[in-house]
Design a protein around this motif. Structure first.
Motif, mmCIF file in Angstrom:
data_model
loop_
_atom_site.group_PDB
_atom_site.id
_atom_site.type_symbol
_atom_site.label_atom_id
_atom_site.label_comp_id
_atom_site.label_asym_id
_atom_site.label_seq_id
_atom_site.Cartn_x
_atom_site.Cartn_y
_atom_site.Cartn_z
ATOM 1 N N THR A 1 31.998 31.535 38.561
ATOM 2 C CA THR A 1 33.047 30.875 37.661
ATOM 3 C C THR A 1 33.245 29.557 38.388
ATOM 4 O O THR A 1 33.329 29.320 39.546
ATOM 5 C CB THR A 1 34.576 31.751 38.216
ATOM 6 O OG1 THR A 1 35.519 31.299 37.428
ATOM 7 C CG2 THR A 1 34.897 31.824 39.591
ATOM 8 N N PHE B 1 34.125 35.267 47.556
ATOM 9 C CA PHE B 1 34.803 33.867 47.529
ATOM 10 C C PHE B 1 33.907 33.012 48.533
ATOM 11 O O PHE B 1 34.123 32.880 49.735
ATOM 12 C CB PHE B 1 36.225 33.679 48.237
ATOM 13 C CG PHE B 1 37.276 33.963 47.123
ATOM 14 C CD1 PHE B 1 37.106 34.967 46.079
ATOM 15 C CD2 PHE B 1 38.511 33.497 47.270
ATOM 16 C CE1 PHE B 1 37.998 35.364 45.188
ATOM 17 C CE2 PHE B 1 39.339 33.644 46.278
ATOM 18 C CZ PHE B 1 39.293 34.713 45.248
ATOM 19 N N THR C 1 38.607 32.906 34.649
ATOM 20 C CA THR C 1 39.014 33.622 35.903
ATOM 21 C C THR C 1 40.525 32.782 36.094
ATOM 22 O O THR C 1 40.663 31.427 36.171
ATOM 23 C CB THR C 1 38.240 33.521 37.130
ATOM 24 O OG1 THR C 1 37.720 32.208 37.329
ATOM 25 C CG2 THR C 1 37.354 34.488 37.116
ATOM 26 N N ASN D 1 43.999 32.992 38.780
ATOM 27 C CA ASN D 1 44.878 33.663 40.055
ATOM 28 C C ASN D 1 46.268 33.068 40.048
ATOM 29 O O ASN D 1 46.473 32.257 39.423
ATOM 30 C CB ASN D 1 43.785 33.279 41.513
ATOM 31 C CG ASN D 1 44.033 31.939 41.750
ATOM 32 O OD1 ASN D 1 44.799 31.170 41.535
ATOM 33 N ND2 ASN D 1 42.675 31.330 42.233
ATOM 34 N N ASP E 1 36.920 28.367 35.986
ATOM 35 C CA ASP E 1 38.168 29.009 37.026
ATOM 36 C C ASP E 1 39.144 27.872 36.649
ATOM 37 O O ASP E 1 39.348 27.066 37.569
ATOM 38 C CB ASP E 1 37.259 28.816 38.432
ATOM 39 C CG ASP E 1 38.120 29.503 39.486
ATOM 40 O OD1 ASP E 1 39.068 30.443 39.346
ATOM 41 O OD2 ASP E 1 37.995 29.248 40.915
ATOM 42 N N ARG F 1 35.462 29.545 50.162
ATOM 43 C CA ARG F 1 36.204 29.670 51.729
ATOM 44 C C ARG F 1 35.473 30.195 52.805
ATOM 45 O O ARG F 1 36.132 29.942 54.019
ATOM 46 C CB ARG F 1 37.497 30.832 51.138
ATOM 47 C CG ARG F 1 38.300 30.198 49.932
ATOM 48 C CD ARG F 1 39.621 30.892 49.873
ATOM 49 N NE ARG F 1 40.120 30.498 48.497
ATOM 50 C CZ ARG F 1 41.371 31.067 48.008
ATOM 51 N NH1 ARG F 1 41.806 31.937 48.901
ATOM 52 N NH2 ARG F 1 42.090 30.582 46.940
ATOM 53 N N ARG G 1 32.320 25.453 44.920
ATOM 54 C CA ARG G 1 32.826 24.125 45.074
ATOM 55 C C ARG G 1 31.826 22.913 44.651
ATOM 56 O O ARG G 1 32.336 21.864 44.563
ATOM 57 C CB ARG G 1 33.081 23.859 46.624
ATOM 58 C CG ARG G 1 34.076 24.987 47.295
ATOM 59 C CD ARG G 1 35.420 24.459 47.020
ATOM 60 N NE ARG G 1 36.496 25.500 47.331
ATOM 61 C CZ ARG G 1 37.145 26.069 48.363
ATOM 62 N NH1 ARG G 1 36.497 25.657 49.282
ATOM 63 N NH2 ARG G 1 37.658 26.869 48.422
ATOM 64 N N LYS H 1 42.655 41.563 37.810
ATOM 65 C CA LYS H 1 42.119 41.273 39.348
ATOM 66 C C LYS H 1 43.147 41.999 40.031
ATOM 67 O O LYS H 1 44.295 41.844 40.002
ATOM 68 C CB LYS H 1 42.405 39.853 39.453
ATOM 69 C CG LYS H 1 41.143 38.902 38.531
ATOM 70 C CD LYS H 1 41.026 37.441 39.061
ATOM 71 C CE LYS H 1 40.666 37.146 40.276
ATOM 72 N NZ LYS H 1 40.695 35.510 40.339
ATOM 73 N N ALA I 1 32.613 33.452 43.199
ATOM 74 C CA ALA I 1 34.001 32.490 43.152
ATOM 75 C C ALA I 1 34.051 31.779 44.249
ATOM 76 O O ALA I 1 33.356 31.610 45.353
ATOM 77 C CB ALA I 1 35.153 33.650 43.220
ATOM 78 N N SER I 2 35.269 31.057 44.098
ATOM 79 C CA SER I 2 35.449 29.681 45.064
ATOM 80 C C SER I 2 34.298 28.776 45.181
ATOM 81 O O SER I 2 33.751 28.499 46.244
ATOM 82 C CB SER I 2 35.688 30.542 46.519
ATOM 83 O OG SER I 2 36.181 29.477 47.589
HETATM 84 C C1 E4P Z 1 38.563 32.981 41.030
HETATM 85 O O1 E4P Z 1 38.652 34.043 40.799
HETATM 86 C C2 E4P Z 1 38.990 32.652 42.155
HETATM 87 O O2 E4P Z 1 40.283 32.955 42.571
HETATM 88 C C3 E4P Z 1 38.718 31.193 42.734
HETATM 89 O O3 E4P Z 1 37.192 30.872 42.407
HETATM 90 C C4 E4P Z 1 39.055 30.834 44.129
HETATM 91 O O4 E4P Z 1 38.743 29.465 44.412
HETATM 92 P P1 E4P Z 1 39.244 28.486 45.428
HETATM 93 O O5 E4P Z 1 38.725 29.305 46.902
HETATM 94 O O6 E4P Z 1 38.720 27.195 45.145
HETATM 95 O O7 E4P Z 1 40.798 28.733 45.335
#
Ligand code: E4P
Length: 216
Positions: free
Chosen positions: A183, A129, A26, A28, A6, A132, A166, A83, A163-164
């Motif tokens: 990711t 995500f 990935t 963004n 990511d 988040r 941590r 995306k 995604a997202s």
């Molecule tokens: C990946 O495709 C997403 O855009 C990404 O994992 C978002 O991560 P974040 O919430 O840490 O910004």
């Protein structure tokens, strides 16, 4: 389980590829902007580094412009997945470009219902995500299990990309649930590798080896 990185940072991608652990990338708009480079030049460099899907996000917000942008991004390189954000206009664009054979990752997914609509309209990948959601005190991993459960009933062919992410616990939990893709920020990939007992153990083995009595 496939691992995507990511990041849009080519040095991080190069280091991950060297490990043999990177199945895709990935990005963004925030990650691309952070690099301060021309989008096309950066995207092509990433596509040459990685033998797998390179996810590039549109920045348009109405369907007609999204469709043009998706065609442009997909035309840059065979590895590109486009995306599209999980909004009404994104669903309209998805319906058109998926039928043209463009692989679409529907991003910014925060509910099972959103994941259902994206799959039904032909998304190759959905990106829930989780970090988040955790940030606002909703358990992100719960969303992954709900989507996987729902998709088991049908034959959408849509892959769930966690995604997202941590921390390493997110990745292990996602693997236990059978999510197809996670990711990872480069930092999380490093953290997955590490255990203090591995370092202590190796240090002791090498110290003992260096103190060995050599045969006369
Ligand atoms: C990946 O495709 C997403 O855009 C990404 O994992 C978002 O991560 P974040 O919430 O840490 O910004």
């Amino acid at each position: 389980m496939k691992f995507f990185l990511d990041t849009a940072n080519t040095e991080e991608i190069r280091r991950g590829v060297e490990l043999g652990l990177v199945d895709g990338v990935t990005t963004n708009p925030s990650l691309i902007a952070k690099e301060g480079r021309d989008l096309e030049e950066l995207a092509l460099e990433i596509c040459e580094l990685v033998d797998g899907p390179v996810n590039l996000e549109v920045v348009s917000t109405d369907a007609v412009d999204m469709i043009h942008e998706a065609r442009y991004l997909a035309g840059l390189h065979k590895n590109v997945y486009v995306k599209l954000p999980m909004i009404r206009e994104g669903l309209k664009a998805l319906h058109v470009v998926a039928q043209e054979g463009i692989s679409v990752n529907v991003t910014l997914i925060f509910s099972p219902g959103q994941a259902l609509l994206a799959a039904k309209n032909g998304a190759a990948i959905v990106s829930p995500f989780i970090g988040r959601l955790d940030d606002i005190s909703q358990e992100g991993m719960g969303l992954i299990s709900e989507i996987l459960l729902m998709y088991e009933n049908y034959d959408f062919g849509t892959e769930v990309l966690v995604a997202s992410v941590r921390n390493p616990v997110h990745v292990v939990e996602a693997a236990k649930m059978g999510a197809e893709i996670a990711t990872l920020p480069a930092k999380v990939l490093e953290q997955l590798m590490k255990h203090p007992l591995t370092d202590i153990g190796l240090e002791k083995f090498l110290a003992d080896w260096n103190k060995r009595k050599t045969p006369a």
